[in-house]
Design a protein around this motif. Structure first.
Motif, PDB file in Angstrom:
ATOM      1  N   ASN A  19      -7.068 -10.125 -36.754  1.00 36.53           N
ATOM      2  CA  ASN A  19      -5.957 -10.310 -37.692  1.00 36.53           C
ATOM      3  C   ASN A  19      -5.759 -11.795 -38.003  1.00 36.53           C
ATOM      4  O   ASN A  19      -5.550 -12.180 -39.162  1.00 36.53           O
ATOM      5  CB  ASN A  19      -4.676  -9.707 -37.111  1.00 36.53           C
ATOM      6  N   GLU A  20      -5.844 -12.621 -36.975  1.00 30.91           N
ATOM      7  CA  GLU A  20      -5.733 -14.075 -37.178  1.00 30.91           C
ATOM      8  C   GLU A  20      -6.914 -14.606 -37.989  1.00 30.91           C
ATOM      9  O   GLU A  20      -6.764 -15.510 -38.810  1.00 30.91           O
ATOM     10  CB  GLU A  20      -5.662 -14.798 -35.833  1.00 30.91           C
ATOM     11  N   GLU A  21      -8.078 -14.014 -37.745  1.00 32.04           N
ATOM     12  CA  GLU A  21      -9.265 -14.439 -38.491  1.00 32.04           C
ATOM     13  C   GLU A  21      -9.114 -14.109 -39.986  1.00 32.04           C
ATOM     14  O   GLU A  21      -9.525 -14.896 -40.846  1.00 32.04           O
ATOM     15  CB  GLU A  21     -10.520 -13.771 -37.927  1.00 32.04           C
ATOM     16  N   ILE A  22      -8.530 -12.971 -40.271  1.00 33.67           N
ATOM     17  CA  ILE A  22      -8.283 -12.593 -41.672  1.00 33.67           C
ATOM     18  C   ILE A  22      -7.391 -13.634 -42.348  1.00 33.67           C
ATOM     19  O   ILE A  22      -7.664 -14.081 -43.469  1.00 33.67           O
ATOM     20  CB  ILE A  22      -7.646 -11.188 -41.764  1.00 33.67           C
ATOM     21  N   GLU A  23      -6.332 -14.035 -41.656  1.00 36.22           N
ATOM     22  CA  GLU A  23      -5.424 -15.042 -42.204  1.00 36.22           C
ATOM     23  C   GLU A  23      -6.148 -16.379 -42.411  1.00 36.22           C
ATOM     24  O   GLU A  23      -5.952 -17.052 -43.428  1.00 36.22           O
ATOM     25  CB  GLU A  23      -4.218 -15.229 -41.266  1.00 36.22           C
ATOM     26  N   ALA A  24      -6.976 -16.755 -41.451  1.00 39.98           N
ATOM     27  CA  ALA A  24      -7.732 -18.008 -41.560  1.00 39.98           C
ATOM     28  C   ALA A  24      -8.714 -17.954 -42.732  1.00 39.98           C
ATOM     29  O   ALA A  24      -8.903 -18.945 -43.442  1.00 39.98           O
ATOM     30  CB  ALA A  24      -8.473 -18.288 -40.255  1.00 39.98           C
ATOM     31  N   GLU A  25      -9.333 -16.793 -42.935  1.00 38.65           N
ATOM     32  CA  GLU A  25     -10.248 -16.605 -44.071  1.00 38.65           C
ATOM     33  C   GLU A  25      -9.500 -16.774 -45.389  1.00 38.65           C
ATOM     34  O   GLU A  25      -9.982 -17.426 -46.317  1.00 38.65           O
ATOM     35  CB  GLU A  25     -10.899 -15.220 -44.019  1.00 38.65           C
ATOM     36  N   ARG A  26      -8.317 -16.184 -45.455  1.00 37.33           N
ATOM     37  CA  ARG A  26      -7.511 -16.269 -46.683  1.00 37.33           C
ATOM     38  C   ARG A  26      -7.118 -17.708 -46.986  1.00 37.33           C
ATOM     39  O   ARG A  26      -7.014 -18.111 -48.139  1.00 37.33           O
ATOM     40  CB  ARG A  26      -6.262 -15.388 -46.551  1.00 37.33           C
ATOM     41  N   GLU A  27      -6.884 -18.470 -45.918  1.00 34.73           N
ATOM     42  CA  GLU A  27      -6.462 -19.864 -46.086  1.00 34.73           C
ATOM     43  C   GLU A  27      -7.654 -20.817 -46.198  1.00 34.73           C
ATOM     44  O   GLU A  27      -7.468 -22.027 -46.421  1.00 34.73           O
ATOM     45  CB  GLU A  27      -5.579 -20.273 -44.901  1.00 34.73           C
ATOM     46  N   GLY A  28      -8.862 -20.286 -46.034  1.00 33.67           N
ATOM     47  CA  GLY A  28     -10.055 -21.128 -46.112  1.00 33.67           C
ATOM     48  C   GLY A  28     -10.202 -22.077 -44.943  1.00 33.67           C
ATOM     49  O   GLY A  28     -10.832 -23.138 -45.056  1.00 33.67           O
ATOM     50  N   ASP A  29      -9.618 -21.717 -43.801  1.00 33.75           N
ATOM     51  CA  ASP A  29      -9.659 -22.566 -42.611  1.00 33.75           C
ATOM     52  C   ASP A  29     -10.904 -22.228 -41.788  1.00 33.75           C
ATOM     53  O   ASP A  29     -10.866 -21.390 -40.874  1.00 33.75           O
ATOM     54  CB  ASP A  29      -8.381 -22.335 -41.786  1.00 33.75           C
ATOM     55  N   THR A  30     -12.012 -22.873 -42.100  1.00 33.82           N
ATOM     56  CA  THR A  30     -13.284 -22.541 -41.458  1.00 33.82           C
ATOM     57  C   THR A  30     -13.295 -22.862 -39.958  1.00 33.82           C
ATOM     58  O   THR A  30     -13.930 -22.152 -39.174  1.00 33.82           O
ATOM     59  CB  THR A  30     -14.454 -23.285 -42.147  1.00 33.82           C
ATOM     60  N   LYS A  31     -12.589 -23.913 -39.564  1.00 25.53           N
ATOM     61  CA  LYS A  31     -12.537 -24.263 -38.137  1.00 25.53           C
ATOM     62  C   LYS A  31     -11.837 -23.171 -37.330  1.00 25.53           C
ATOM     63  O   LYS A  31     -12.274 -22.804 -36.236  1.00 25.53           O
ATOM     64  CB  LYS A  31     -11.826 -25.605 -37.940  1.00 25.53           C
ATOM     65  N   ALA A  32     -10.745 -22.670 -37.880  1.00 29.29           N
ATOM     66  CA  ALA A  32     -10.012 -21.594 -37.203  1.00 29.29           C
ATOM     67  C   ALA A  32     -10.856 -20.328 -37.133  1.00 29.29           C
ATOM     68  O   ALA A  32     -10.875 -19.635 -36.110  1.00 29.29           O
ATOM     69  CB  ALA A  32      -8.705 -21.308 -37.930  1.00 29.29           C
ATOM     70  N   VAL A  33     -11.574 -20.030 -38.207  1.00 29.22           N
ATOM     71  CA  VAL A  33     -12.461 -18.864 -38.226  1.00 29.22           C
ATOM     72  C   VAL A  33     -13.511 -18.979 -37.126  1.00 29.22           C
ATOM     73  O   VAL A  33     -13.737 -18.032 -36.361  1.00 29.22           O
ATOM     74  CB  VAL A  33     -13.142 -18.704 -39.606  1.00 29.22           C
ATOM     75  N   GLU A  34     -14.134 -20.144 -37.031  1.00 30.73           N
ATOM     76  CA  GLU A  34     -15.165 -20.366 -36.005  1.00 30.73           C
ATOM     77  C   GLU A  34     -14.586 -20.235 -34.595  1.00 30.73           C
ATOM     78  O   GLU A  34     -15.210 -19.647 -33.704  1.00 30.73           O
ATOM     79  CB  GLU A  34     -15.792 -21.741 -36.188  1.00 30.73           C
ATOM     80  N   ARG A  35     -13.394 -20.796 -34.398  1.00 32.12           N
ATOM     81  CA  ARG A  35     -12.750 -20.721 -33.075  1.00 32.12           C
ATOM     82  C   ARG A  35     -12.452 -19.270 -32.701  1.00 32.12           C
ATOM     83  O   ARG A  35     -12.720 -18.836 -31.578  1.00 32.12           O
ATOM     84  CB  ARG A  35     -11.447 -21.539 -33.092  1.00 32.12           C
ATOM     85  N   LEU A  36     -11.902 -18.508 -33.641  1.00 32.68           N
ATOM     86  CA  LEU A  36     -11.538 -17.111 -33.380  1.00 32.68           C
ATOM     87  C   LEU A  36     -12.778 -16.252 -33.148  1.00 32.68           C
ATOM     88  O   LEU A  36     -12.776 -15.360 -32.301  1.00 32.68           O
ATOM     89  CB  LEU A  36     -10.703 -16.567 -34.540  1.00 32.68           C
ATOM     90  N   ARG A  37     -13.825 -16.543 -33.896  1.00 32.56           N
ATOM     91  CA  ARG A  37     -15.105 -15.837 -33.700  1.00 32.56           C
ATOM     92  C   ARG A  37     -15.627 -16.083 -32.291  1.00 32.56           C
ATOM     93  O   ARG A  37     -16.110 -15.167 -31.618  1.00 32.56           O
ATOM     94  CB  ARG A  37     -16.145 -16.351 -34.687  1.00 32.56           C
ATOM     95  N   SER A  38     -15.548 -17.333 -31.872  1.00 31.89           N
ATOM     96  CA  SER A  38     -16.039 -17.713 -30.556  1.00 31.89           C
ATOM     97  C   SER A  38     -15.256 -16.993 -29.454  1.00 31.89           C
ATOM     98  O   SER A  38     -15.837 -16.510 -28.476  1.00 31.89           O
ATOM     99  CB  SER A  38     -15.924 -19.231 -30.381  1.00 31.89           C
ATOM    100  N   ILE A  39     -13.944 -16.905 -29.611  1.00 35.93           N
ATOM    101  CA  ILE A  39     -13.109 -16.212 -28.617  1.00 35.93           C
ATOM    102  C   ILE A  39     -13.476 -14.733 -28.557  1.00 35.93           C
ATOM    103  O   ILE A  39     -13.601 -14.141 -27.478  1.00 35.93           O
ATOM    104  CB  ILE A  39     -11.608 -16.383 -28.941  1.00 35.93           C
ATOM    105  N   GLN A  40     -13.657 -14.111 -29.721  1.00 38.28           N
ATOM    106  CA  GLN A  40     -14.015 -12.685 -29.766  1.00 38.28           C
ATOM    107  C   GLN A  40     -15.330 -12.424 -29.057  1.00 38.28           C
ATOM    108  O   GLN A  40     -15.444 -11.508 -28.227  1.00 38.28           O
ATOM    109  CB  GLN A  40     -14.123 -12.219 -31.216  1.00 38.28           C
TER     110      GLN A  40
END
Length: 205
Positions: A135-156
């Motif tokens: 869910n957080e990754e979806i929000e990061a994608e919408r905001e174009g926050d690539t660093k957050a996407v990478e961090r959330l992917r790594s945690i998953q």
């Protein structure tokens, strides 16, 4: 947009499976499965189960499904990582639970009062944790926050490697083999297949 739809599909699948593993099914959820051809395709044994069509759903739940749920998840194959992995074989609901510590390190808290689970390492709660991350990754994608996407992917990916994907498949095979109804056989097989495919998905990214 396609990426967000992909993430939403993952989130929905974790949500469905978590719901089916954490407590007995209700008539409304079972009816949705029965009446939605796409969802029903995920339950191949149930789709070919005569009782699923012949019996009133409320009666099917009370006389067959609830009995099977209790036999599998409450009496025989406890759905807790601490029980399944460690030699002590007991539930660890304390702050020393490694799964709880993983949640905390990732910045999450689990309100155990909102679930029937006795410990944060219940397989359904671990799936809810994955839902939160997606869910957080979806929000990061919408905001174009690539660093957050990478961090959330790594945690998953890390969580699947160390926790859900480490013990979940072995547990689900044991639970599946205990199932007396086609429905809970399907639930365990669906969860098993999805965890393995989701880990592969994260590794391929």
């Amino acid at each position: 947009m396609e990426k967000i739809e992909e993430l939403q599909a993952r989130l929905n699948m974790y949500g469905l499976i978590s719901r089916l593993l954490i407590e007995e099914i209700d008539v409304e959820t079972l009816r949705k499965i029965k009446e939605n051809p796409e969802i029903l395709e995920l339950f191949p044994e149930t789709k070919n189960w005569d009782l699923f069509y012949e019996k009133d759903l409320d009666k099917l739940i009370k006389e067959d499904l609830n009995v099977d749920f209790t036999t599998i998840f409450l009496l025989n194959v406890y759905p807790y990582e601490s029980v399944f992995i460690h030699d002590e074989g007991h539930i660890n609901p304390t702050v020393t639970n490694p799964t709880f510590m993983f949640y905390k390190d990732a910045g999450y808290t689990i309100d155990m009062n909102k679930t029937r689970a006795l410990s944060p390492d219940h397989i359904g709660v671990e799936m809810e944790f994955m839902m939160n991350l997606i869910n957080e990754e979806i929000e990061a994608e919408r905001e174009g926050d690539t660093k957050a996407v990478e961090r959330l992917r790594s945690i998953q990916k890390n969580f699947l490697e160390k926790h859900l994907g480490y013990w979940g498949p072995i547990y689900l095979m044991a639970a599946r083999d205990m199932a007396e109804t086609p429905f809970y056989y399907d639930v365990c097989q669906l969860a098993l297949d999805f965890i393995l495919s989701d880990f592969e998905y994260l590794c391929d990214e």
